[in-house]
Write a protein that holds these residues in place. Sequence first.
Motif, PDB file in Angstrom:
ATOM      1  N   MET A  30      32.427  33.113  30.621  1.00  0.00           N
ATOM      2  CA  MET A  30      33.746  32.987  31.238  1.00  0.00           C
ATOM      3  C   MET A  30      33.612  32.493  32.683  1.00  0.00           C
ATOM      4  O   MET A  30      34.305  31.556  33.094  1.00  0.00           O
ATOM      5  CB  MET A  30      34.499  34.319  31.223  1.00  0.00           C
ATOM      6  CG  MET A  30      35.833  34.265  31.953  1.00  0.00           C
ATOM      7  SD  MET A  30      36.625  35.875  32.177  1.00  0.00           S
ATOM      8  CE  MET A  30      35.528  36.685  33.333  1.00  0.00           C
ATOM      9  N   ILE A  31      32.722  33.096  33.445  1.00  0.00           N
ATOM     10  CA  ILE A  31      32.559  32.700  34.841  1.00  0.00           C
ATOM     11  C   ILE A  31      32.005  31.283  34.930  1.00  0.00           C
ATOM     12  O   ILE A  31      32.456  30.481  35.757  1.00  0.00           O
ATOM     13  CB  ILE A  31      31.697  33.725  35.602  1.00  0.00           C
ATOM     14  CG1 ILE A  31      32.494  35.039  35.701  1.00  0.00           C
ATOM     15  CG2 ILE A  31      31.314  33.202  36.985  1.00  0.00           C
ATOM     16  CD1 ILE A  31      31.739  36.210  36.266  1.00  0.00           C
ATOM     17  N   ASP A  32      31.071  30.938  34.061  1.00  0.00           N
ATOM     18  CA  ASP A  32      30.556  29.564  34.034  1.00  0.00           C
ATOM     19  C   ASP A  32      31.662  28.571  33.704  1.00  0.00           C
ATOM     20  O   ASP A  32      31.726  27.488  34.290  1.00  0.00           O
ATOM     21  CB  ASP A  32      29.413  29.430  33.022  1.00  0.00           C
ATOM     22  CG  ASP A  32      28.144  30.150  33.467  1.00  0.00           C
ATOM     23  OD1 ASP A  32      28.025  30.483  34.666  1.00  0.00           O
ATOM     24  OD2 ASP A  32      27.276  30.384  32.598  1.00  0.00           O
ATOM     25  N   VAL A  67      36.873  31.913  41.573  1.00  0.00           N
ATOM     26  CA  VAL A  67      35.552  31.374  41.907  1.00  0.00           C
ATOM     27  C   VAL A  67      35.692  29.975  42.487  1.00  0.00           C
ATOM     28  O   VAL A  67      36.590  29.226  42.119  1.00  0.00           O
ATOM     29  CB  VAL A  67      34.602  31.358  40.682  1.00  0.00           C
ATOM     30  CG1 VAL A  67      34.353  32.768  40.175  1.00  0.00           C
ATOM     31  CG2 VAL A  67      35.136  30.486  39.571  1.00  0.00           C
ATOM     32  N   ASN A  68      34.797  29.646  43.404  1.00  0.00           N
ATOM     33  CA  ASN A  68      34.775  28.330  44.018  1.00  0.00           C
ATOM     34  C   ASN A  68      33.401  27.722  43.775  1.00  0.00           C
ATOM     35  O   ASN A  68      32.402  28.206  44.322  1.00  0.00           O
ATOM     36  CB  ASN A  68      35.056  28.447  45.518  1.00  0.00           C
ATOM     37  CG  ASN A  68      35.116  27.108  46.205  1.00  0.00           C
ATOM     38  OD1 ASN A  68      34.163  26.354  46.193  1.00  0.00           O
ATOM     39  ND2 ASN A  68      36.246  26.825  46.830  1.00  0.00           N
ATOM     40  N   MET A  73      31.044  30.829  45.881  1.00  0.00           N
ATOM     41  CA  MET A  73      31.616  32.100  46.322  1.00  0.00           C
ATOM     42  C   MET A  73      32.797  32.425  45.416  1.00  0.00           C
ATOM     43  O   MET A  73      33.311  31.556  44.710  1.00  0.00           O
ATOM     44  CB  MET A  73      32.097  32.011  47.775  1.00  0.00           C
ATOM     45  CG  MET A  73      31.030  31.659  48.791  1.00  0.00           C
ATOM     46  SD  MET A  73      29.825  32.954  49.033  1.00  0.00           S
ATOM     47  CE  MET A  73      30.740  34.057  50.096  1.00  0.00           C
ATOM     48  N   GLY A  74      33.225  33.668  45.472  1.00  0.00           N
ATOM     49  CA  GLY A  74      34.389  34.076  44.716  1.00  0.00           C
ATOM     50  C   GLY A  74      35.040  35.274  45.374  1.00  0.00           C
ATOM     51  O   GLY A  74      34.541  35.795  46.375  1.00  0.00           O
ATOM     52  N   ALA A  75      36.153  35.702  44.814  1.00  0.00           N
ATOM     53  CA  ALA A  75      36.885  36.843  45.350  1.00  0.00           C
ATOM     54  C   ALA A  75      37.437  37.647  44.185  1.00  0.00           C
ATOM     55  O   ALA A  75      37.660  37.112  43.097  1.00  0.00           O
ATOM     56  CB  ALA A  75      38.021  36.376  46.249  1.00  0.00           C
ATOM     57  N   ILE A  76      37.646  38.935  44.435  1.00  0.00           N
ATOM     58  CA  ILE A  76      38.172  39.817  43.396  1.00  0.00           C
ATOM     59  C   ILE A  76      39.294  40.662  43.982  1.00  0.00           C
ATOM     60  O   ILE A  76      39.197  41.156  45.106  1.00  0.00           O
ATOM     61  CB  ILE A  76      37.083  40.758  42.845  1.00  0.00           C
ATOM     62  CG1 ILE A  76      35.868  39.963  42.367  1.00  0.00           C
ATOM     63  CG2 ILE A  76      37.644  41.615  41.716  1.00  0.00           C
ATOM     64  CD1 ILE A  76      34.695  40.835  41.953  1.00  0.00           C
ATOM     65  N   VAL A  77      40.339  40.835  43.196  1.00  0.00           N
ATOM     66  CA  VAL A  77      41.422  41.758  43.510  1.00  0.00           C
ATOM     67  C   VAL A  77      41.521  42.736  42.348  1.00  0.00           C
ATOM     68  O   VAL A  77      41.455  42.338  41.187  1.00  0.00           O
ATOM     69  CB  VAL A  77      42.761  41.004  43.711  1.00  0.00           C
ATOM     70  CG1 VAL A  77      43.923  41.970  43.797  1.00  0.00           C
ATOM     71  CG2 VAL A  77      42.705  40.127  44.945  1.00  0.00           C
ATOM     72  N   PHE A  78      41.654  44.011  42.668  1.00  0.00           N
ATOM     73  CA  PHE A  78      41.795  45.056  41.652  1.00  0.00           C
ATOM     74  C   PHE A  78      43.088  45.805  41.915  1.00  0.00           C
ATOM     75  O   PHE A  78      43.385  46.156  43.059  1.00  0.00           O
ATOM     76  CB  PHE A  78      40.619  46.032  41.719  1.00  0.00           C
ATOM     77  CG  PHE A  78      40.742  47.181  40.760  1.00  0.00           C
ATOM     78  CD1 PHE A  78      40.401  47.030  39.430  1.00  0.00           C
ATOM     79  CD2 PHE A  78      41.209  48.414  41.186  1.00  0.00           C
ATOM     80  CE1 PHE A  78      40.519  48.087  38.535  1.00  0.00           C
ATOM     81  CE2 PHE A  78      41.343  49.479  40.302  1.00  0.00           C
ATOM     82  CZ  PHE A  78      40.993  49.315  38.977  1.00  0.00           C
ATOM     83  N   SER A 115      29.490  36.504  46.976  1.00  0.00           N
ATOM     84  CA  SER A 115      28.665  35.595  46.184  1.00  0.00           C
ATOM     85  C   SER A 115      29.070  35.631  44.707  1.00  0.00           C
ATOM     86  O   SER A 115      29.591  36.643  44.215  1.00  0.00           O
ATOM     87  CB  SER A 115      27.188  35.970  46.307  1.00  0.00           C
ATOM     88  OG  SER A 115      26.934  37.182  45.612  1.00  0.00           O
ATOM     89  N   ILE A 116      28.810  34.535  44.005  1.00  0.00           N
ATOM     90  CA  ILE A 116      29.092  34.475  42.565  1.00  0.00           C
ATOM     91  C   ILE A 116      28.285  35.546  41.842  1.00  0.00           C
ATOM     92  O   ILE A 116      28.771  36.165  40.887  1.00  0.00           O
ATOM     93  CB  ILE A 116      28.788  33.066  42.010  1.00  0.00           C
ATOM     94  CG1 ILE A 116      29.757  32.038  42.588  1.00  0.00           C
ATOM     95  CG2 ILE A 116      28.828  33.053  40.477  1.00  0.00           C
ATOM     96  CD1 ILE A 116      31.218  32.245  42.238  1.00  0.00           C
TER      97      ILE A 116
END
Length: 144
Positions: A30-32, A67-68, A73-78, A115-116
Motif C-alpha cells: 500500500m505504501i509503495d 507520503v511524499n 517523508m510522510g505524515a500521520i494523523v490519528f 521518515s517513510i
Amino acid sequence: MIAFKAQAFYRLEHAENMENLSTVDDVDRMIDALLAGPEFHNMASVYSTERSKLPAGVHDHELTIGVNSDLQMGAIVFMDETGNYATVGEPGSRKEPVYHLAGYMREFPEECEISIALVREAVKEFISSGGQRPRCVAWKPMEW
C-alpha cells in the motif's frame, strides 16, 4: 507472517470496497503504491476491523497517512475518542504539508513529517495493536 486485520481507502475504487490489509507485505505494498502512484493520490485512511463501529455504522477511529516520494517523508494523523493527533516531525520540516486522498486535498499540521520507514512502522503497529495509536512515533495534539 502476522495476521493483520484492517482496511484501507486510498484509491477511488476503494470507496465501495476498501482494500484489506492482512500481512506486513500488504502494508508495504500500500505504501509503495502511494509512493509510486499519481501525484494527487498520496494519502490513505486506514481502519482497524478489530475496533467497534459507532451506532451509525461509522468507524470510531482513523489513521490517515500521507507520503511524499520526492522527499521520502510522510505524515500521520490519528483520530479517536481521545482526540486528534499528528506526528511530531523534525524541527524545520515543511510548515503545512499537503497530501491528496483519491484526488482530494488535505492539509496536515506544520512540522509533522517523519521518515517513510517510520510511517511504515507506525501503520504496522496500528494494525497489529488492534487500532491503537502507535507508540513508535511521537504525537502532538492537533490544534484547530
